[in-house]
Structure formats: C-alpha cells, structure tokens
Design a protein around this motif. Sequence first.
Motif, PDB file in Angstrom:
ATOM      1  N   GLY A  33       6.235 -11.915 -42.860  1.00 23.35           N
ATOM      2  CA  GLY A  33       6.911 -10.926 -41.904  1.00 23.35           C
ATOM      3  C   GLY A  33       6.171 -10.820 -40.502  1.00 23.35           C
ATOM      4  N   PHE A  34       4.860 -11.138 -40.637  1.00 25.37           N
ATOM      5  CA  PHE A  34       4.153 -10.883 -39.204  1.00 25.37           C
ATOM      6  C   PHE A  34       3.873 -12.148 -38.597  1.00 25.37           C
ATOM      7  CE2 PHE A  34       3.151  -7.680 -42.602  1.00 25.37           C
ATOM      8  CZ  PHE A  34       3.309  -6.449 -41.863  1.00 25.37           C
ATOM      9  N   GLN A  35       3.588 -12.017 -37.065  1.00 25.15           N
ATOM     10  CA  GLN A  35       2.929 -13.236 -36.441  1.00 25.15           C
ATOM     11  C   GLN A  35       1.766 -12.584 -35.617  1.00 25.15           C
ATOM     12  OE1 GLN A  35       5.558 -15.130 -33.296  1.00 25.15           O
ATOM     13  NE2 GLN A  35       6.627 -13.208 -33.274  1.00 25.15           N
ATOM     14  N   THR A  36       1.205 -13.486 -35.268  1.00 26.66           N
ATOM     15  CA  THR A  36      -0.159 -13.223 -34.324  1.00 26.66           C
ATOM     16  C   THR A  36       0.557 -12.609 -33.244  1.00 26.66           C
ATOM     17  OG1 THR A  36      -1.441 -14.918 -35.278  1.00 26.66           O
ATOM     18  CG2 THR A  36      -1.985 -14.346 -33.038  1.00 26.66           C
ATOM     19  N   GLY A  37      -0.192 -11.381 -32.854  1.00 26.42           N
ATOM     20  CA  GLY A  37       0.324 -10.679 -31.621  1.00 26.42           C
ATOM     21  C   GLY A  37       0.975  -9.418 -31.961  1.00 26.42           C
ATOM     22  N   ASP A  38       1.518  -9.154 -33.278  1.00 26.32           N
ATOM     23  CA  ASP A  38       2.271  -8.064 -33.493  1.00 26.32           C
ATOM     24  C   ASP A  38       1.284  -6.976 -33.459  1.00 26.32           C
ATOM     25  OD1 ASP A  38       4.378  -9.516 -33.881  1.00 26.32           O
ATOM     26  OD2 ASP A  38       4.396  -9.516 -35.903  1.00 26.32           O
ATOM     27  N   MET A  39       1.712  -5.769 -32.994  1.00 31.73           N
ATOM     28  CA  MET A  39       0.791  -4.538 -33.245  1.00 31.73           C
ATOM     29  C   MET A  39       1.134  -3.896 -34.756  1.00 31.73           C
ATOM     30  SD  MET A  39      -1.161  -4.090 -30.572  1.00 31.73           S
ATOM     31  CE  MET A  39      -1.635  -2.300 -30.922  1.00 31.73           C
ATOM     32  N   VAL A  92      -2.508 -13.779 -37.851  1.00 35.76           N
ATOM     33  CA  VAL A  92      -2.014 -13.695 -38.867  1.00 35.76           C
ATOM     34  C   VAL A  92      -2.634 -15.123 -39.523  1.00 35.76           C
ATOM     35  CG1 VAL A  92      -0.202 -12.761 -38.376  1.00 35.76           C
ATOM     36  CG2 VAL A  92      -0.240 -15.137 -38.350  1.00 35.76           C
ATOM     37  N   ARG A  93      -2.704 -15.171 -40.826  1.00 37.38           N
ATOM     38  CA  ARG A  93      -2.933 -16.479 -41.647  1.00 37.38           C
ATOM     39  C   ARG A  93      -2.140 -16.718 -42.698  1.00 37.38           C
ATOM     40  NH1 ARG A  93      -5.871 -16.351 -37.894  1.00 37.38           N
ATOM     41  NH2 ARG A  93      -8.180 -16.060 -37.474  1.00 37.38           N
ATOM     42  N   LYS A  94      -1.944 -18.035 -43.242  1.00 45.01           N
ATOM     43  CA  LYS A  94      -1.091 -18.299 -44.262  1.00 45.01           C
ATOM     44  C   LYS A  94      -1.411 -17.727 -45.638  1.00 45.01           C
ATOM     45  CE  LYS A  94      -1.340 -22.547 -45.901  1.00 45.01           C
ATOM     46  NZ  LYS A  94      -1.322 -24.113 -46.036  1.00 45.01           N
ATOM     47  N   THR A  95      -2.818 -17.600 -45.823  1.00 47.51           N
ATOM     48  CA  THR A  95      -3.184 -17.052 -47.177  1.00 47.51           C
ATOM     49  C   THR A  95      -2.740 -15.569 -47.335  1.00 47.51           C
ATOM     50  OG1 THR A  95      -5.061 -16.168 -45.884  1.00 47.51           O
ATOM     51  CG2 THR A  95      -5.241 -18.390 -47.114  1.00 47.51           C
ATOM     52  N   GLY A  96      -2.400 -14.684 -46.196  1.00 47.62           N
ATOM     53  CA  GLY A  96      -1.824 -13.401 -46.011  1.00 47.62           C
ATOM     54  C   GLY A  96      -3.068 -12.467 -45.801  1.00 47.62           C
ATOM     55  N   VAL A  97      -4.231 -12.947 -45.710  1.00 50.94           N
ATOM     56  CA  VAL A  97      -5.506 -12.177 -45.351  1.00 50.94           C
ATOM     57  C   VAL A  97      -5.648 -12.054 -44.034  1.00 50.94           C
ATOM     58  CG1 VAL A  97      -8.069 -11.739 -45.904  1.00 50.94           C
ATOM     59  CG2 VAL A  97      -6.605 -12.828 -47.642  1.00 50.94           C
ATOM     60  N   PHE A  98      -5.239 -11.400 -43.246  1.00 53.60           N
ATOM     61  CA  PHE A  98      -5.284 -11.280 -41.664  1.00 53.60           C
ATOM     62  C   PHE A  98      -6.623 -10.536 -41.162  1.00 53.60           C
ATOM     63  CE2 PHE A  98      -0.554 -10.435 -42.210  1.00 53.60           C
ATOM     64  CZ  PHE A  98      -0.104 -11.688 -42.549  1.00 53.60           C
ATOM     65  N   THR A 127      -7.366   4.183 -41.918  1.00 51.91           N
ATOM     66  CA  THR A 127      -6.003   3.749 -41.005  1.00 51.91           C
ATOM     67  C   THR A 127      -6.455   3.282 -39.807  1.00 51.91           C
ATOM     68  OG1 THR A 127      -4.868   5.614 -42.133  1.00 51.91           O
ATOM     69  CG2 THR A 127      -3.880   4.531 -40.184  1.00 51.91           C
ATOM     70  N   HIS A 128      -5.920   2.045 -39.398  1.00 47.79           N
ATOM     71  CA  HIS A 128      -6.260   1.391 -38.163  1.00 47.79           C
ATOM     72  C   HIS A 128      -5.095   0.825 -37.651  1.00 47.79           C
ATOM     73  CE1 HIS A 128     -10.466   1.323 -39.527  1.00 47.79           C
ATOM     74  NE2 HIS A 128     -10.081   0.808 -40.980  1.00 47.79           N
ATOM     75  N   VAL A 129      -5.019   0.975 -36.285  1.00 44.96           N
ATOM     76  CA  VAL A 129      -3.778   0.465 -35.517  1.00 44.96           C
ATOM     77  C   VAL A 129      -4.532  -0.708 -34.666  1.00 44.96           C
ATOM     78  CG1 VAL A 129      -2.113   0.825 -33.883  1.00 44.96           C
ATOM     79  CG2 VAL A 129      -2.600   2.599 -35.794  1.00 44.96           C
ATOM     80  N   GLY A 130      -3.777  -1.963 -34.533  1.00 47.36           N
ATOM     81  CA  GLY A 130      -4.312  -3.028 -33.729  1.00 47.36           C
ATOM     82  C   GLY A 130      -3.395  -4.208 -33.649  1.00 47.36           C
ATOM     83  N   ARG A 131      -4.108  -5.388 -33.155  1.00 49.16           N
ATOM     84  CA  ARG A 131      -3.123  -6.643 -32.923  1.00 49.16           C
ATOM     85  C   ARG A 131      -3.657  -7.439 -34.144  1.00 49.16           C
ATOM     86  NH1 ARG A 131      -3.264 -11.470 -29.582  1.00 49.16           N
ATOM     87  NH2 ARG A 131      -1.475 -11.614 -28.843  1.00 49.16           N
ATOM     88  N   LEU A 132      -2.471  -7.905 -34.804  1.00 49.61           N
ATOM     89  CA  LEU A 132      -2.912  -8.958 -35.985  1.00 49.61           C
ATOM     90  C   LEU A 132      -3.238 -10.352 -35.443  1.00 49.61           C
ATOM     91  CD1 LEU A 132      -0.286  -7.721 -38.463  1.00 49.61           C
ATOM     92  CD2 LEU A 132      -2.898  -7.421 -38.471  1.00 49.61           C
ATOM     93  N   CYS A 144      -0.194  -3.616 -44.400  1.00 46.29           N
ATOM     94  CA  CYS A 144       0.240  -3.432 -43.026  1.00 46.29           C
ATOM     95  C   CYS A 144       1.794  -3.200 -42.722  1.00 46.29           C
ATOM     96  CB  CYS A 144       0.073  -4.900 -42.286  1.00 46.29           C
ATOM     97  SG  CYS A 144      -1.769  -5.426 -42.300  1.00 46.29           S
ATOM     98  N   LYS A 145       1.922  -2.429 -41.854  1.00 50.19           N
ATOM     99  CA  LYS A 145       3.097  -1.937 -40.987  1.00 50.19           C
ATOM    100  C   LYS A 145       3.365  -2.326 -39.945  1.00 50.19           C
ATOM    101  CE  LYS A 145       6.226   2.032 -40.791  1.00 50.19           C
ATOM    102  NZ  LYS A 145       6.260   3.406 -40.984  1.00 50.19           N
ATOM    103  N   ALA A 146       4.434  -3.008 -39.525  1.00 49.98           N
ATOM    104  CA  ALA A 146       4.592  -3.456 -38.093  1.00 49.98           C
ATOM    105  C   ALA A 146       4.976  -2.290 -37.394  1.00 49.98           C
ATOM    106  CB  ALA A 146       5.693  -4.615 -37.952  1.00 49.98           C
ATOM    107  N   ILE A 147       4.497  -2.213 -36.029  1.00 42.58           N
ATOM    108  CA  ILE A 147       4.951  -1.063 -35.321  1.00 42.58           C
ATOM    109  C   ILE A 147       5.470  -1.591 -33.943  1.00 42.58           C
ATOM    110  CG2 ILE A 147       3.633   0.850 -36.585  1.00 42.58           C
ATOM    111  CD1 ILE A 147       1.801   0.470 -34.197  1.00 42.58           C
TER     112      ILE A 147
END
Length: 432
Positions: A365-371, A391-397, A384-389, A414-417
């Motif tokens: 549910g995430f792609q590179t560049g999502d905050m 992503v990796r296929k393994t689920g470890v971002f 708690t951290h807020v930043g730009r993801l 993670c929660k997409a904002i």
Amino acid sequence: MSNFVFVIDTNKKPCDPVPPGQARRLLKQGNAAVFRRYPFVIILKYPASLHPGPHQLKIDPGSKTTGLAIIQQDKVVWGAQLQHRGQKISNDLKARNAVRRSRRNRKTRYRRPPIKNRGKRQRSKGWLAPSLKSRVYNIMTWVLRIKKYVPITGVSQELVKFNTQVLVNPETTGIEYQQGELFGYEVREYLLQKWGRKCAYCSATNTRLEIDHIHPRSRGGSNRVSNLTIACHECNQAKSNQDIRDFLAQKPDVLNRVLSQAKQPLKDAASVNSTRWALFNQLQQTDLPVEIGTGGRTKYNRTRLELPKTHWLDAACVGTQDMLTVLTSQPLLISAKGWGTRQMCITNKHGFPIKHRERKKVFFGFQTGDMAQANLPRGKFAGTHVGRLTVRKTGVFEMTKHIGKVSPVRHKYCKAIHRNDGYMYAFSTISH
C-alpha cells in the motif's frame, strides 16, 4: 505560531486562510474536513459567502532555495522555503552520459565521424538547461497550487537578483538603480553570498561584517567586486592598508583560498540571472498582476523592518512593503525530489549492470515518495516519526526526514498521510 490554514468551501472555491485554532474548531465541530496535508488545507461542508480580502504571493527566487510568503494586509500569514534539485539533475545527466558513452565504447568499434558536429541541434532563443528549467517549474508548480487554495490577487517577484555587469564595473551608466541609494545594498548582498556570510580572514560568523578591499585603495586597488571581500571589524582594522600577502604571510592556506575565491564567479547568482526572465514570463501567464523588485530593495525592507535573514522573510520583503507583521514562525520546508527514474537496469560505479528494478511501484500500500507517520515500538529509533518513505519489496522501508534518516521502518508501523507528489515536507523548528 505555525502557518495559517488554507480553506476552501464545498465548491472548492478559495476562502481567506484562518489561524490554526479556528481551523481546529471547524474540524472538531464537524463543519470541515482535512482536504490536504501539505500545505494543510481544510474543506468546508457548506458553501461560503465568498468575499475574500486581497492576498499577495511574494517570491524570492534562489539558486538552491526559493522563499515564498503570503501577505494579507501587511501580515505574513504563510511562509515556505522551496529547496531545488538543480545540481542533482546536472549530476544525474553527467552520470547517464558517462554510462552511455562507456557502453558504446564497449559494444561498438570506433568509427570516424563523417561530418564534424553532425546532428548538433540548434537551441531556441531562451533555452534553459534542465537543471535551470527545473527551478522555474518548481516555483510555478507552487504558484499554481497556492492559487487554488488562496484568493491570490497579485504576485511579487524579486526579478533582479544581482546585476553582475554593474557590480564588476560600477562606472557603467544607464542602469536605473545604480544611481539610487540601494546600490550599496546590491554590492553588500552580493559579497555576503559570495563569501558565505563569514569573515574571509578568520571565518567568524554571527558578527558585523564589513566590506574590505583585498588590494588596498591607497595602493592602487579598485572598487571592482573582484577586489572586494567581507571581513569582521577586528580583521578589517588589523589589515588596514597592508598588502594581503603581507597580512596573511603566516597563513598561506587562507591567502590561497581568498585569492582563488576572489576570482571565482558567483555560480548561484548566474543561475538566478539565467532564470529570472523565464520565471517572470511564466508568472505573467497566470493573469495575475506581477510586481517586481530588486535584491537591494528586499534587503533594504528587511533591514528597516528589523527581520532576520531567512528565505521566506526575504520573500515577504520583496517589492514595496511599508509595514509588516509576522504572524507565523514555522515555515513549511519543501524539498523537490522528483518522480523517480525510469531506469530499469542499475549499474555500478564503472557502468556495468548489477541488478534490475522491480516492475512494481506499490508494496504493502505504499510507494517511494509517500509521506508517512511511523510509530516504532522499539529499537534505536523508537518513537513517532514523520517523513518520506523509500519502499522495499521485503516490507522493510527506509524513512527520510528533514534532519536525517530512520531505518529500518517496517510497513506495519506506517500510516500514509500524504501521497507522493514529487516533494518532501517538514516544518522548521527554529522560530524568528
């Protein structure tokens, strides 16, 4: 206090920005909903009687960072600093060129070109390099974006950053502001940026800096900008009318640095000068009245209003500004990141392929560049951290923040904002 909140009504018509407290009450009472996170926009659940006041969007274009500010009746209600990626684009193009040339040399025999400059394309008038064009596009993206959420009635642009021809030869005639009281501000601002806002001799910062002649006037030195530098009061007095080689005889490294830097052109000023008219022409196509001002006028306003040196406050001082009340101290920090790359084959530093990219962009549910907001329960980066993801296929971002990186970040925390739009966002923690 943070930026004012942008408001649109149920028909998506822009209303006057409101203070954060009022926006919070509208959300709590159920009269509005969050429409966008960056910049923060709320949408009303009813049509509003639109009689918005005048809002001026002010722009201080820069080579690396551009300042943005919204003025409502002499009040700064919103500010932002837009960081460009022009140098990265230039470096990426050079790297791509090197990889392609290496591949051609490996896979094809040498063939003598039949005609010199074969296939050379003629560049059109006003052509800009991709690294410069990206600066104009970034600014225009945000002008059009803000225009959708704020009833902007005019735009102010710092059109003339530095007139390097006049700075090199102050005797040049025919320039309007050269004869005015602001010419000294142009020269001083040029030198402050060229020498990094620190003393050229002792590297002192956070002190009053004075203009010094590298080759003293009493010994035949000129007023050309290539003969001027910035020095603290103590170094300026200690040097007096000495030759710089005598003054820095015991510091050969400093001497070589000062002499070499004095001859270097100001790359950032050149890039701003190259893009200022392209940006001006683009702004005129928005059908908004465009006010222009010089860098000297901007500094004059900022000094008179006793405001600190920041990009977004410089933007607030662009053009004609008699009074100014700053109602925000937390500008939005925007960094241009691009939309990724289409390159499927990843190469090493020698240009040889080492692996291929996945043909998917979205993982869990995430792609590179999502905050995203990550709540990490344990480990070195617990909290708690807020930043730009990334992503990796393994689920470890991996998460990139304004002050560094956080890794590893597992997808389940993670929660997409804010979905990827080519930029990364953060808020300044330093108030004025």
